[in-house]
Design a protein around this motif. Sequence first.
Motif, short mmCIF file in Angstrom:
data_model
loop_
_atom_site.label_atom_id
_atom_site.label_comp_id
_atom_site.label_asym_id
_atom_site.label_seq_id
_atom_site.Cartn_x
_atom_site.Cartn_y
_atom_site.Cartn_z
N TYR A 1 0.75 -2.97 4.06
CA TYR A 1 -0.24 -3.99 3.74
C TYR A 1 -0.09 -4.32 2.26
O TYR A 1 0.30 -3.45 1.46
CB TYR A 1 -1.66 -3.52 4.09
CG TYR A 1 -1.86 -3.46 5.59
CD1 TYR A 1 -2.38 -4.55 6.28
CD2 TYR A 1 -1.46 -2.34 6.32
CE1 TYR A 1 -2.51 -4.51 7.66
CE2 TYR A 1 -1.58 -2.31 7.70
CZ TYR A 1 -2.11 -3.40 8.37
OH TYR A 1 -2.22 -3.38 9.73
N LEU B 1 -5.86 -9.35 0.74
CA LEU B 1 -5.29 -8.20 1.43
C LEU B 1 -4.70 -8.71 2.74
O LEU B 1 -5.41 -9.31 3.55
CB LEU B 1 -6.36 -7.14 1.71
CG LEU B 1 -5.94 -5.94 2.58
CD1 LEU B 1 -4.87 -5.11 1.90
CD2 LEU B 1 -7.16 -5.08 2.91
N ILE C 1 -12.30 -3.06 -1.31
CA ILE C 1 -12.60 -3.59 0.02
C ILE C 1 -14.09 -3.42 0.32
O ILE C 1 -14.76 -4.35 0.79
CB ILE C 1 -11.76 -2.89 1.11
CG1 ILE C 1 -10.26 -3.10 0.86
CG2 ILE C 1 -12.13 -3.44 2.49
CD1 ILE C 1 -9.38 -2.26 1.78
N VAL D 1 -1.50 -6.28 -1.40
CA VAL D 1 -2.67 -6.69 -2.17
C VAL D 1 -2.24 -7.58 -3.32
O VAL D 1 -1.29 -7.25 -4.05
CB VAL D 1 -3.42 -5.46 -2.72
CG1 VAL D 1 -4.67 -5.91 -3.49
CG2 VAL D 1 -3.80 -4.51 -1.61
N LEU E 1 -8.36 0.79 -4.13
CA LEU E 1 -8.27 -0.33 -3.20
C LEU E 1 -9.41 -0.30 -2.20
O LEU E 1 -10.05 -1.33 -1.94
CB LEU E 1 -6.92 -0.30 -2.46
CG LEU E 1 -6.80 -1.29 -1.29
CD1 LEU E 1 -6.96 -2.73 -1.77
CD2 LEU E 1 -5.46 -1.10 -0.57
N THR F 1 0.82 -1.21 0.00
CA THR F 1 0.00 0.00 0.00
C THR F 1 0.86 1.26 0.00
O THR F 1 0.47 2.28 -0.58
CB THR F 1 -0.94 0.02 1.22
OG1 THR F 1 -0.18 -0.23 2.41
CG2 THR F 1 -2.03 -1.03 1.09
#
Length: 377
Positions: free
Chosen positions: A157, A175, A110, A159, A106, A95
């Motif tokens: 984080y 994620l 989510i 993805v 993103l 991220t």
Amino acid sequence: MNCQACRLLVLFGFLSLFPFSLPQEAGTVQNATVQPVVAAQPLNPEDMRAMAVAFLGSLNNEQLSETQFEFSDMDARTRWSNLPSIFYERGGLRTGDMTVTQRHHLHDLIRASTSSQGYLKIAGVMWLDDVLSEAAAERGASGRMAELIESWTTDNYWVSVFGNPETDEQWGWLLTGHHLSASFTVVGDNVAFTPLFLGAEPYIVESGPYAGWRILSHERERGFRLMQTLTDEQRAIAVLGDAVPNDIFEGPGQRNRLESIEGLQASALDEAQKVLLWELIEEYVRNADHRAANAQLGKIRSDGLEALSFAWIGPTEHMERRYYYRVHGPSVLIEYVRERGVGGDENGSNHIHTIVRDPSNDYGEDWLETHYEEHHR
């Protein structure tokens, strides 16, 4: 048909959506039994698909090569951990390497994959890493501890997208980062949202402008509330021991570690306790998009109460102490544990780990007619 009759039909249709009948008066619950499963409407993952396509479309070629994997890459699909990034190397796009526009895409993805409560929990877990880092930095640290503090950030984080959401019937995305792993698998009109790991430290922000802000509070309180209603005879079966485990049993790389279903069978609960158990299950399952959650809840109901158990480890009278509970059945595994704090605080009052799995269909394996071995952390 007159208007009064129309209103009654709408009301009866609405009430039929509830798994239990409504209480007749305050403080009582009647006929709180699991209802037969109504055939679920086909799921429509098109919102998730559209947001995934938009996210991938916002990436440059280098980012795309880091993000997109073959759907058949089982190692990549099952490679996740709740550990801080300095202890575990993850695949995918970080991220912190995304532009502002890409981060917006993103979050659109989510939201399209979860309910409003699920989205806020996931976003809250990520934000809490900044809170944890700031609080730890104020106390001062050096060496490896300083590196650990720097790793706690919403920038860390990752993805990954598996397959091509624009053209493929089977695709998914992941994620993962500190205290978080959210895995979604699409197979035709079906969406699997397990495993879903959510953790929090601090569970309660204790000072500063966000003092009192908390996450995963309902998971804590609903489990403890159910435990408090158990009779001595029920507790003798539900409580498996006093020694609280260091972590959940089926965390990253630990799938199917629990070989049997232990604890108090849900069919041994009274009517009010069954309501509390179902509310606890819904707290976890309804983090998913409503249609996916409804399908999963229908599957759990169809297994029957005799297949579902509630178990507890640790103190039963003090919510501020460390304890562990789980709900386990053929189509659901929920685990909750109060962890020790970073400083080794035995009470662990501000550190929580949770997970929800579908033992029969994590990563959509039942629909895909395959079996996945999780990548060990």
